[in-house]
Design an enzyme around this catalytic site. Sequence first.
Site, short mmCIF file in Angstrom:
data_model
loop_
_atom_site.label_atom_id
_atom_site.label_comp_id
_atom_site.label_asym_id
_atom_site.label_seq_id
_atom_site.Cartn_x
_atom_site.Cartn_y
_atom_site.Cartn_z
N ASP A 259 54.52 -34.43 -0.45
CA ASP A 259 53.56 -34.21 0.64
C ASP A 259 54.06 -34.81 1.96
O ASP A 259 53.27 -35.09 2.86
CB ASP A 259 52.19 -34.79 0.27
CG ASP A 259 52.25 -36.27 -0.05
OD1 ASP A 259 53.39 -36.80 -0.16
OD2 ASP A 259 51.20 -36.90 -0.18
N ASP B 77 79.99 -37.85 19.02
CA ASP B 77 79.34 -36.73 19.71
C ASP B 77 77.86 -36.90 19.42
O ASP B 77 77.40 -36.65 18.29
CB ASP B 77 79.88 -35.40 19.16
CG ASP B 77 79.32 -34.19 19.90
OD1 ASP B 77 78.30 -34.33 20.61
OD2 ASP B 77 79.90 -33.10 19.73
N ASP C 127 74.16 -33.89 25.49
CA ASP C 127 75.24 -33.61 24.53
C ASP C 127 76.52 -34.24 25.07
O ASP C 127 77.13 -33.69 25.99
CB ASP C 127 75.37 -32.08 24.39
CG ASP C 127 76.41 -31.65 23.38
OD1 ASP C 127 76.96 -32.50 22.67
OD2 ASP C 127 76.67 -30.43 23.32
N HIS D 130 87.57 -24.41 19.28
CA HIS D 130 86.22 -24.11 19.77
C HIS D 130 86.27 -23.79 21.26
O HIS D 130 87.30 -23.95 21.91
CB HIS D 130 85.26 -25.26 19.47
CG HIS D 130 85.62 -26.59 20.07
ND1 HIS D 130 85.45 -26.88 21.40
CD2 HIS D 130 86.14 -27.71 19.50
CE1 HIS D 130 85.83 -28.14 21.62
NE2 HIS D 130 86.26 -28.66 20.49
N HIS E 280 72.68 -25.77 22.00
CA HIS E 280 73.44 -24.54 22.30
C HIS E 280 72.40 -23.59 22.87
O HIS E 280 71.75 -22.85 22.14
CB HIS E 280 74.11 -23.98 21.05
CG HIS E 280 75.14 -24.91 20.48
ND1 HIS E 280 75.53 -24.92 19.18
CD2 HIS E 280 75.86 -25.90 21.08
CE1 HIS E 280 76.44 -25.87 18.98
NE2 HIS E 280 76.66 -26.47 20.12
N GLU F 192 83.75 -29.48 27.31
CA GLU F 192 84.13 -30.25 26.14
C GLU F 192 85.45 -29.83 25.49
O GLU F 192 85.46 -29.33 24.36
CB GLU F 192 83.01 -30.23 25.09
CG GLU F 192 82.46 -28.86 24.74
CD GLU F 192 81.38 -28.95 23.65
OE1 GLU F 192 81.66 -29.54 22.59
OE2 GLU F 192 80.26 -28.45 23.87
N ARG G 112 87.82 -35.40 21.50
CA ARG G 112 87.01 -34.51 22.34
C ARG G 112 86.40 -35.35 23.44
O ARG G 112 86.06 -36.52 23.23
CB ARG G 112 85.93 -33.81 21.51
CG ARG G 112 85.02 -32.89 22.31
CD ARG G 112 84.25 -31.87 21.45
NE ARG G 112 83.29 -32.46 20.53
CZ ARG G 112 83.45 -32.58 19.22
NH1 ARG G 112 84.58 -32.13 18.65
NH2 ARG G 112 82.52 -33.12 18.46
N GLU H 292 83.32 -34.83 26.29
CA GLU H 292 82.26 -33.87 26.62
C GLU H 292 81.25 -34.47 27.59
O GLU H 292 80.71 -35.55 27.36
CB GLU H 292 81.53 -33.45 25.33
CG GLU H 292 80.36 -32.51 25.58
CD GLU H 292 79.71 -32.00 24.29
OE1 GLU H 292 79.77 -32.72 23.27
OE2 GLU H 292 79.14 -30.90 24.33
N1 GLY Z 1 77.26 -31.44 19.72
C1 GLY Z 1 77.46 -30.08 19.51
C2 GLY Z 1 78.36 -29.52 20.51
O1 GLY Z 1 79.02 -30.25 21.21
O2 GLY Z 1 78.43 -28.34 20.69
MN MN Z 2 78.48 -29.44 23.12
MN MN Z 3 78.61 -32.30 21.51
#
Ligand code: GLY
Ligand code: MN
Ligand code: MN
Length: 434
Positions: free
Chosen positions: A39, A255, A266, A345, A356, A379, A401, A403
Site C-alpha cells: 500500500d 551527472d 542537468d 551521444h 529531455h 554536454e 563528460r 555538461e
Molecule cells: N542526465 C541525462 C542527460 O544528461 O541527458
Molecule cells: Mn543532459
Molecule cells: Mn546529464
Amino acid sequence: MTKLSNTLYQSRRAHVMATLPKGSVAVLRTGGLCTRNNDCEYEFRPNSLFFYLTGFPEPDAYLIIDQEGRANLFSLPKDIEKEQWEGFRYGEDAADAFGVNKVQTLSALEGDALAILDGAAEIVFPLEDTVLQDKVMAWRSTLSKRARAGAIAPTILRDLTPIVSEMRLIKSAEEIALMEKAAQISVQAHRAAMQAVKPGMMEYQLEAELNYQFMKSGSRQLAYNNIVASGANACTLHYINNQDQIDDGDLVLIDAGCELGCYASDITRTFPANGRFSEAQAALYQVVLEAYYAGFEKLTVGEAYEACHNAAVETITAGLLTLGLLSGNLQTLIENKAYRAFYMHNTGHWLGLDVHDVGAYKIGSDSRALQAGMVLTLEPGIYVSKDNMDVESKWRGIGIRIEDDIVITDQGPYVLTHGLPKEIADIELLIAGN
Ligand code: GLY
Ligand code: MN
Ligand code: MN
C-alpha cells in the site's frame, strides 16, 4: 511547490485555444499514483503537459477547455478522512488558487465531458495518452449513439502534444528565472560533492552529498536518477548503480540535477578522486573541454541546432587523432563516424519540465534555427571502454563528460549553471578546498 503565476497558465491556455480551429475542445489529464509495493506509493509528479497548462499539482485530475476557452478542472474532492491520511486537497479552492474557471469533483467528469464535447468541432488531446484515448473514444461513441436525441459527436481528433511542445520549447522570463534557481541549487550540490570526495568512499556516499544539498536548498525532487560513476563506470552513460568504491586515481563523473517547481536542471562534472588529474586523464579532459567551448560558440540565435554537435564532434575527433586514439584523415574519420566508438551521444538536448524536454529538433529535414528563450544542455564527452584493446592501456576505462544548462539569448548563450568550475586547474583548486 514553487509555482508560476496564474496569469501565465491562463495565457498559455488562451494561446493553445487560439491556435486551434474555432469550436475545438481540449482535454488533458495528469497521472495517478503508482504503487511501489503493497500500500506504499511512489511520490507523485504531475504530467508535464498538464502541469504546463494548469500548475495543478494533485494526482488524478482532468482539464477540459471548452469552446469558449473556459478551463474546467476535475479533481479529487475534499475529503476530511482521506486528507487525514493522504494530505491536503484543493477541492473547489483550486479555482482561485490556479485561476481556472470551474472546479468539479472527478465524479462529474463523464457527464460534463459529454455536455462540453457535444457539437465541438474537434477534440484535441495528447494522442499518445492511451487512457485519454479510451475515454475520448468512449465519449464520442456515446454522443454518436445519442444522435437521434440531437447530440453531435465531434468527427475530428487532433494531437495536442506538438502544439504544447512548441510552446514549451520557448521559455518565458519567469520560467528561466526558476530554471536558474534549479540550476544554482545543482551547482551548489556539485561543488559540495567535489569538496567531499575522498578515495575509498562509496559512490553512494558521495551521492548523499548531492541529495543533502538539493533538499537543504528547497528541492525534494531529482530531475533524473543521480549518476555517480567512478573509474570505468563513467563509460556507462546512464550508470545509476552508484554502489562501487571510489579508488585512488579514479576520475568521478557526476551527472545530477535537481528539479524545482517541476523544472529540471542537468549538470555533469568529472573530477579526480584524489584531487589531481593524471596526465592521460588531463589530456582527454582537455579535449572534452575544448569541444565544450567549440559547441558553446555555436549557441547563438539563428545558428542551426546541429552546429553545436558538429563543432563538438570535429574537436573531439581531432583531439582523439592528436592523442593517437584514432588514426587516419580527420574529415574521413568524421564522415565515417569513427568518433562514435568514444562519443556515442548527442552534444545536448532541450531542457525544461522534462530533462529531455519536448520540441522538435528539425523542421522538415533541416536542423532548426536556435531562438532566444530556448534552453538546452551542452554536454560533450569521451568514453574509452576498459575493454578497448585498440588503444594504449593508459586511456582505458576513462569516461569524461562536461555538461551545463544554457539559455539562448539575443546577447549570446547564457549559462544557467554558472559558478561551477570546469577548467582543470579550477577543479583541482576546489577539491583542495580553495
Ligand atoms: N542526465 C541525462 C542527460 O544528461 O541527458
Ligand atoms: Mn543532459
Ligand atoms: Mn546529464
